[in-house]
Design an enzyme around this catalytic site. Structure first.
Site, PDB file in Angstrom:
ATOM      1  N   PRO A  48       0.808  -1.214   0.000  1.00  9.83           N
ATOM      2  CA  PRO A  48       0.000   0.000   0.000  1.00  9.83           C
ATOM      3  C   PRO A  48       0.847   1.273   0.000  1.00  9.83           C
ATOM      4  CG  PRO A  48      -0.840  -1.596   1.580  1.00  9.83           C
ATOM      5  CD  PRO A  48       0.492  -2.106   1.119  1.00  9.83           C
ATOM      6  N   GLU A  49       0.657   2.092  -1.008  1.00 10.52           N
ATOM      7  CA  GLU A  49       1.209   3.441  -1.049  1.00 10.52           C
ATOM      8  C   GLU A  49       0.029   4.359  -1.336  1.00 10.52           C
ATOM      9  OE1 GLU A  49       5.019   4.158  -2.562  1.00 10.52           O
ATOM     10  OE2 GLU A  49       5.631   2.067  -2.590  1.00 10.52           O
ATOM     11  N   LYS A  59      -1.784   7.604   3.438  1.00  5.53           N
ATOM     12  CA  LYS A  59      -1.974   6.159   3.577  1.00  5.53           C
ATOM     13  C   LYS A  59      -3.101   5.816   4.549  1.00  5.53           C
ATOM     14  CE  LYS A  59       2.882   5.191   2.579  1.00  5.53           C
ATOM     15  NZ  LYS A  59       4.075   4.424   2.978  1.00  5.53           N
ATOM     16  N   ASN A 114       7.997   2.941  -0.177  1.00  2.22           N
ATOM     17  CA  ASN A 114       9.316   2.507  -0.623  1.00  2.22           C
ATOM     18  C   ASN A 114       9.467   2.495  -2.143  1.00  2.22           C
ATOM     19  OD1 ASN A 114      11.195   2.192   1.368  1.00  2.22           O
ATOM     20  ND2 ASN A 114      11.248  -0.038   1.278  1.00  2.22           N
ATOM     21  N   ARG A 133      14.254   0.381   6.636  1.00  5.57           N
ATOM     22  CA  ARG A 133      13.576  -0.001   5.393  1.00  5.57           C
ATOM     23  C   ARG A 133      14.655  -0.398   4.391  1.00  5.57           C
ATOM     24  NH1 ARG A 133       8.548   2.813   5.389  1.00  5.57           N
ATOM     25  NH2 ARG A 133       8.012   1.753   3.438  1.00  5.57           N
TER      26      ARG A 133
END
Length: 265
Positions: A2-3, A51, A169, A250
């Site tokens: 999910p972005e 988000k 990301n 990350r």
């Protein structure tokens, strides 16, 4: 994963399934809302903020409520017809079920599930920067917020939802590649921050309305990104092997030739 675009698309799924209908049942499988009931409430709006998902509810004689959820890395909502088998995820991951006469919305592995007065939404999302897919998108304000921490890295700054809301990301890595930025470049050394955030917004916006995320213009499997998810594969520009590394808890991807370390780095 999910972005901002995925969450925007999810809001549209819930909009088609629920908006305008009265809830005939609700089931919350999170401790803080275990006794909450929304039967009789009308789903007035399905919105996204970065988000975050916001389902706005109304009922005569009551103050409007908002059901807030965050998808993080693994959350999802699915819509089903009444009587249809719920096939989205294992049953133990279900956190919320909302029923109407024509559909059932099931939330899997949701995070930060909260029910608040709509007037208090800002307590949940007021800290966010300009939304890349919202009416409030303002590249100058996003760049200003990023510039306020000159010692942060560009990768860290793009993921910080307080700067701009909706980058994850994938879009972080792809934006840096297309701008030729080494992921550890300090903000103080990044030229044209307005251009960086404007590109990030264009990449996210280009995928509104579809589930396949592409930054290359191709929707063919294995051809949708320049660097993200392509460790050790050849750069599409120069042929150098794409690298992957841990960064601020990350992972990040970059091309060592197209995104060189600054001379001062």
């Amino acid at each position: 994963m999910p972005e901002g675009d995925t969450v925007w698309n999810t809001a549209r799924v819930l909009e088609r399934a629920l908006v305008g209908d009265v809830l005939t049942g609700s089931d919350f499988r999170v401790p803080r809302l275990a006794t909450a009931g929304l039967t009789g409430w009308t789903v007035a709006e399905s919105a996204s903020r970065g988000k975050h998902l916001l389902l706005r509810l109304t009922r005569d004689g009551e103050k409007p409520l908002t059901l807030h959820s965050h998808l993080r890395m693994d959350g999802a909502w699915r819509a089903y017809a009444p009587g249809e088998r719920w096939s989205g995820r294992p049953a133990h991951l279900i956190r919320v079920v909302l029923r109407t006469a024509r559909s059932v919305a099931v939330g899997y592995h949701l995070h930060e599930v909260t029910l608040v007065p709509t007037a208090d939404e800002e307590t949940l999302v007021g800290h966010l920067g300009p939304d890349l897919l919202g009416d409030d998108w303002d590249p100058a304000e996003a760049a200003r917020r990023i510039a306020a921490r000159p010692g942060a890295t560009i990768a860290e700054a793009l993921l910080d939802q307080r700067n701009l809301a909706g980058v994850g990301n994938l879009y972080k890595a792809e934006t840096m590649f297309l701008r030729g930025l080494w992921p550890w470049t300090p903000i103080a050394e990044v030229p044209d921050l307005d251009g960086v955030v404007t590109l990030a917004q264009k990449l996210v916006a280009s995928n509104k309305g579809r589930w396949t995320q592409s930054t290359t213009g191709s929707l063919r499997r294995g051809q949708t990104t320049y660097v993200y998810g392509r460790r050790a594969q050849p750069c599409r520009r120069c042929g150098a092997a794409i690298r992957k590394a841990e960064q601020d808890e990350r992972v990040t991807y970059w091309c060592p030739r197209c995104q060189p370390r600054p001379a001062s780095g």
